[in-house]
Design a protein around this motif. Structure first.
Motif, PDB file in Angstrom:
ATOM      1  N   ALA A  74      71.695  13.188  84.352  1.00 50.91           N
ATOM      2  CA  ALA A  74      71.591  11.734  84.221  1.00 50.91           C
ATOM      3  C   ALA A  74      72.821  11.045  84.814  1.00 50.91           C
ATOM      4  CB  ALA A  74      71.426  11.349  82.754  1.00 50.91           C
ATOM      5  N   ALA A  75      74.004  11.587  84.534  1.00 49.33           N
ATOM      6  CA  ALA A  75      75.235  11.011  85.087  1.00 49.33           C
ATOM      7  C   ALA A  75      75.233  11.108  86.610  1.00 49.33           C
ATOM      8  CB  ALA A  75      76.450  11.720  84.505  1.00 49.33           C
ATOM      9  N   ARG A  76      74.839  12.249  87.122  1.00 49.31           N
ATOM     10  CA  ARG A  76      74.818  12.447  88.581  1.00 49.31           C
ATOM     11  C   ARG A  76      73.832  11.480  89.240  1.00 49.31           C
ATOM     12  NH1 ARG A  76      74.226  17.547  88.422  1.00 49.31           N
ATOM     13  NH2 ARG A  76      76.403  18.087  88.809  1.00 49.31           N
ATOM     14  N   THR A  77      72.663  11.330  88.635  1.00 43.22           N
ATOM     15  CA  THR A  77      71.661  10.417  89.189  1.00 43.22           C
ATOM     16  C   THR A  77      72.144   8.980  89.130  1.00 43.22           C
ATOM     17  OG1 THR A  77      69.882  11.909  88.530  1.00 43.22           O
ATOM     18  CG2 THR A  77      69.275   9.631  88.984  1.00 43.22           C
TER      19      THR A  77
ATOM     20  N   VAL B 167      67.569   5.197  84.982  1.00 44.44           N
ATOM     21  CA  VAL B 167      67.563   6.605  85.376  1.00 44.44           C
ATOM     22  C   VAL B 167      66.345   7.265  84.740  1.00 44.44           C
ATOM     23  CG1 VAL B 167      68.781   8.810  85.267  1.00 44.44           C
ATOM     24  CG2 VAL B 167      70.079   6.685  85.591  1.00 44.44           C
ATOM     25  N   PRO B 168      65.384   7.700  85.546  1.00 43.86           N
ATOM     26  CA  PRO B 168      64.140   8.259  84.992  1.00 43.86           C
ATOM     27  C   PRO B 168      64.398   9.445  84.062  1.00 43.86           C
ATOM     28  CG  PRO B 168      63.934   7.882  87.360  1.00 43.86           C
ATOM     29  CD  PRO B 168      65.374   7.685  87.020  1.00 43.86           C
ATOM     30  N   GLY B 169      63.830   9.372  82.863  1.00 39.18           N
ATOM     31  CA  GLY B 169      63.909  10.478  81.925  1.00 39.18           C
ATOM     32  C   GLY B 169      65.232  10.660  81.213  1.00 39.18           C
ATOM     33  N   ALA B 170      66.211   9.814  81.508  1.00 42.37           N
ATOM     34  CA  ALA B 170      67.530   9.964  80.888  1.00 42.37           C
ATOM     35  C   ALA B 170      67.504   9.437  79.456  1.00 42.37           C
ATOM     36  CB  ALA B 170      68.586   9.212  81.685  1.00 42.37           C
ATOM     37  N   PRO B 171      68.263  10.066  78.548  1.00 45.29           N
ATOM     38  CA  PRO B 171      68.321   9.561  77.175  1.00 45.29           C
ATOM     39  C   PRO B 171      68.935   8.171  77.120  1.00 45.29           C
ATOM     40  CG  PRO B 171      69.958  11.285  77.540  1.00 45.29           C
ATOM     41  CD  PRO B 171      69.096  11.263  78.748  1.00 45.29           C
ATOM     42  N   ALA B 172      68.447   7.355  76.195  1.00 41.42           N
ATOM     43  CA  ALA B 172      68.976   6.007  76.027  1.00 41.42           C
ATOM     44  C   ALA B 172      70.404   6.066  75.495  1.00 41.42           C
ATOM     45  CB  ALA B 172      68.088   5.217  75.073  1.00 41.42           C
ATOM     46  N   LEU B 173      71.206   5.075  75.879  1.00 40.35           N
ATOM     47  CA  LEU B 173      72.616   5.043  75.506  1.00 40.35           C
ATOM     48  C   LEU B 173      72.931   3.844  74.622  1.00 40.35           C
ATOM     49  CD1 LEU B 173      74.326   5.857  78.947  1.00 40.35           C
ATOM     50  CD2 LEU B 173      73.830   7.432  77.056  1.00 40.35           C
ATOM     51  N   ASP B 174      73.796   4.075  73.660  1.00 42.78           N
ATOM     52  CA  ASP B 174      74.411   3.025  72.856  1.00 42.78           C
ATOM     53  C   ASP B 174      75.856   2.951  73.328  1.00 42.78           C
ATOM     54  OD1 ASP B 174      75.348   1.292  70.977  1.00 42.78           O
ATOM     55  OD2 ASP B 174      75.064   2.620  69.263  1.00 42.78           O
TER      56      ASP B 174
ATOM     57  N   ALA C   6      73.270   2.166  86.035  1.00 43.19           N
ATOM     58  CA  ALA C   6      71.843   2.523  86.069  1.00 43.19           C
ATOM     59  C   ALA C   6      71.429   3.223  84.781  1.00 43.19           C
ATOM     60  CB  ALA C   6      71.548   3.402  87.286  1.00 43.19           C
ATOM     61  N   TRP C   7      72.242   4.141  84.307  1.00 44.96           N
ATOM     62  CA  TRP C   7      71.913   4.882  83.087  1.00 44.96           C
ATOM     63  C   TRP C   7      71.926   3.952  81.877  1.00 44.96           C
ATOM     64  CZ3 TRP C   7      75.019   9.851  81.286  1.00 44.96           C
ATOM     65  CH2 TRP C   7      74.325  10.465  80.224  1.00 44.96           C
TER      66      TRP C   7
ATOM     67  N   ALA D 223      81.140   6.111  74.976  1.00 51.13           N
ATOM     68  CA  ALA D 223      82.227   5.145  75.152  1.00 51.13           C
ATOM     69  C   ALA D 223      82.909   5.412  76.482  1.00 51.13           C
ATOM     70  CB  ALA D 223      83.230   5.240  74.007  1.00 51.13           C
ATOM     71  N   PHE D 224      83.076   4.347  77.246  1.00 51.41           N
ATOM     72  CA  PHE D 224      83.847   4.435  78.487  1.00 51.41           C
ATOM     73  C   PHE D 224      84.572   3.117  78.686  1.00 51.41           C
ATOM     74  CE2 PHE D 224      79.331   3.680  79.599  1.00 51.41           C
ATOM     75  CZ  PHE D 224      79.403   2.453  80.254  1.00 51.41           C
ATOM     76  N   SER D 225      85.443   3.070  79.673  1.00 54.78           N
ATOM     77  CA  SER D 225      86.277   1.890  79.853  1.00 54.78           C
ATOM     78  C   SER D 225      85.488   0.767  80.525  1.00 54.78           C
ATOM     79  CB  SER D 225      87.500   2.235  80.700  1.00 54.78           C
ATOM     80  OG  SER D 225      87.187   2.152  82.080  1.00 54.78           O
ATOM     81  N   PRO D 226      85.964  -0.468  80.408  1.00 55.55           N
ATOM     82  CA  PRO D 226      85.320  -1.581  81.110  1.00 55.55           C
ATOM     83  C   PRO D 226      85.744  -1.682  82.571  1.00 55.55           C
ATOM     84  CG  PRO D 226      87.131  -2.407  79.786  1.00 55.55           C
ATOM     85  CD  PRO D 226      87.040  -0.926  79.504  1.00 55.55           C
ATOM     86  N   CYS D 227      86.484  -0.706  83.057  1.00 58.32           N
ATOM     87  CA  CYS D 227      86.972  -0.739  84.437  1.00 58.32           C
ATOM     88  C   CYS D 227      85.808  -0.626  85.420  1.00 58.32           C
ATOM     89  CB  CYS D 227      87.968   0.394  84.676  1.00 58.32           C
ATOM     90  SG  CYS D 227      89.487   0.207  83.734  1.00 58.32           S
ATOM     91  N   PRO D 228      85.944  -1.213  86.605  1.00 59.95           N
ATOM     92  CA  PRO D 228      84.831  -1.243  87.559  1.00 59.95           C
ATOM     93  C   PRO D 228      84.268   0.120  87.927  1.00 59.95           C
ATOM     94  CG  PRO D 228      86.492  -2.825  88.219  1.00 59.95           C
ATOM     95  CD  PRO D 228      87.076  -2.043  87.071  1.00 59.95           C
ATOM     96  N   ASN D 229      85.109   1.140  88.026  1.00 59.15           N
ATOM     97  CA  ASN D 229      84.552   2.445  88.404  1.00 59.15           C
ATOM     98  C   ASN D 229      83.597   2.975  87.336  1.00 59.15           C
ATOM     99  OD1 ASN D 229      87.197   2.805  87.004  1.00 59.15           O
ATOM    100  ND2 ASN D 229      86.705   4.972  87.133  1.00 59.15           N
ATOM    101  N   ASP D 230      83.913   2.764  86.063  1.00 57.20           N
ATOM    102  CA  ASP D 230      83.044   3.258  84.997  1.00 57.20           C
ATOM    103  C   ASP D 230      81.757   2.444  84.887  1.00 57.20           C
ATOM    104  OD1 ASP D 230      84.734   5.309  84.376  1.00 57.20           O
ATOM    105  OD2 ASP D 230      85.595   4.365  82.606  1.00 57.20           O
ATOM    106  N   THR D 231      81.860   1.121  84.945  1.00 56.49           N
ATOM    107  CA  THR D 231      80.646   0.308  84.847  1.00 56.49           C
ATOM    108  C   THR D 231      79.754   0.521  86.067  1.00 56.49           C
ATOM    109  OG1 THR D 231      81.979  -1.560  85.632  1.00 56.49           O
ATOM    110  CG2 THR D 231      81.526  -1.440  83.270  1.00 56.49           C
ATOM    111  N   PHE D 232      80.348   0.761  87.227  1.00 55.99           N
ATOM    112  CA  PHE D 232      79.581   1.075  88.431  1.00 55.99           C
ATOM    113  C   PHE D 232      78.826   2.389  88.253  1.00 55.99           C
ATOM    114  CE2 PHE D 232      79.379   3.099  92.667  1.00 55.99           C
ATOM    115  CZ  PHE D 232      78.743   2.112  93.415  1.00 55.99           C
ATOM    116  N   VAL D 233      79.535   3.424  87.778  1.00 56.28           N
ATOM    117  CA  VAL D 233      78.929   4.749  87.614  1.00 56.28           C
ATOM    118  C   VAL D 233      77.804   4.726  86.590  1.00 56.28           C
ATOM    119  CG1 VAL D 233      79.386   7.040  86.620  1.00 56.28           C
ATOM    120  CG2 VAL D 233      80.861   6.142  88.426  1.00 56.28           C
ATOM    121  N   PHE D 234      78.005   4.044  85.468  1.00 57.90           N
ATOM    122  CA  PHE D 234      77.056   4.131  84.356  1.00 57.90           C
ATOM    123  C   PHE D 234      76.030   3.006  84.316  1.00 57.90           C
ATOM    124  CE2 PHE D 234      80.473   6.868  82.715  1.00 57.90           C
ATOM    125  CZ  PHE D 234      79.713   7.963  82.333  1.00 57.90           C
TER     126      PHE D 234
END
Length: 283
Positions: free
Chosen positions: A204-207, A28-35, A22-23, A9-20
């Motif tokens: 995954a977050a860093r990538t 993001v190659p090899g990263a776990p899938a997110l709900d 790709a994941w 869970a993260f906010s709908p704010c632009p910084n969070d949607t921008f960061v997350f």
């Protein structure tokens, strides 16, 4: 949807949607899938205190209550300079001694910075502190419902539209007194996932951050879809301010800022003391 997806869970704010972006979209190659679930940070703070979700974006201010169950990831969050919360008033230069101030949460970095500022500059103290949703704060100040408001997010760029004045910048005060960046939002993950999994999540977050920087246009639809009718230019400002080198790696200054904030707040009785190793990342 499969059971092995991680609940985040993260906010709908632009910084969070921008960061997350790709994941969240499996790039993001090899990263776990997110709900993914979207919630404002005061809601995710409560989720963390109740032990809900595997990964959460929370305020650094809530860490002293949740670090037994969650580990702080060294990336993906929001720290920076020149990006602190503001205290707004109807009249320029107002005296807040004994006055009513609206705040978005009492478990927020904004609130801790405000209380540390008030301890330094308002020897008489403020009067009532009233918690209300952040999008109601500027109208409440404008309409005289409260004497002042502590604002966050894109309000930094839009408060003049409400005819309000900036009384003080909490970030300027923090930086002037500490020399450190301003710790705002943290990414935490359940310790029960195990050290190897936590390291995988951090990578995954860093990538995802770096992919967003490399291809900023790729995230634009995701950002726009959740920006709550925010002007695209304001969304771009928001991202530029809150997504920076600390989003890729907290580093020495980032960790010093987090520890400095929580130790100062504990000294004022605002949060429980932080354990010596509480911020250490497994591995």
């Amino acid at each position: 949807m499969t059971d092995d997806r991680l609940k985040i869970a993260f906010s709908p704010c632009p910084n969070d949607t921008f960061v997350f972006d790709a994941w969240a979209h499996g790039r993001v190659p090899g990263a776990p899938a997110l709900d993914v679930a979207f919630a404002d940070i005061d809601v995710t703070n409560g989720m963390a205190e109740r032990g809900e979700f595997d990964v959460l974006k929370v305020s650094y201010a809530v860490l002293p209550w949740v670090l037994e169950e969650y580990a702080l990831l060294p990336c993906g969050g929001a720290l920076g300079r020149g990006c602190g919360p503001l205290v707004l008033t109807r009249e320029a230069g107002a005296d807040l001694t004994g006055k009513t101030v609206a705040v978005p949460s009492e478990r927020s970095t904004a609130y801790l910075l405000f209380r540390l500022w008030a301890a330094d500059v308002l020897p008489g103290g403020v009067g009532e502190v009233r918690v209300m949703p952040f999008d109601r704060i500027m109208p409440a100040v404008r309409d005289g419902e409260v004497d002042a408001g502590l604002v966050i997010h894109e309000a930094r760029f839009t408060y003049q539209n409400y005819g309000l004045h900036k009384l003080a910048d909490m970030g300027e005060h923090w930086e002037a007194t500490t020399g450190l960046p301003i710790p705002l939002g943290a990414i935490i993950a359940k310790r029960s996932l195990g050290g190897a999994r936590l390291r995988e999540l951090a990578e995954a977050a860093r990538t995802s951050v770096r992919m967003a920087w490399d291809e900023p246009e790729a995230s634009r639809p995701y950002v726009a879809a959740h920006a709550q009718e925010m002007d695209p230019a304001v969304a771009d400002q928001h991202i530029a301010l809150y997504v920076n080198e600390f989003s890729a790696d907290l580093g020495e200054d980032g960790y010093a800022a987090v520890r400095g904030l929580l130790e100062r707040a504990a000294a004022e009785g605002l949060v429980p003391p932080l354990g010596r190793d509480a911020l250490d990342f497994p591995g």
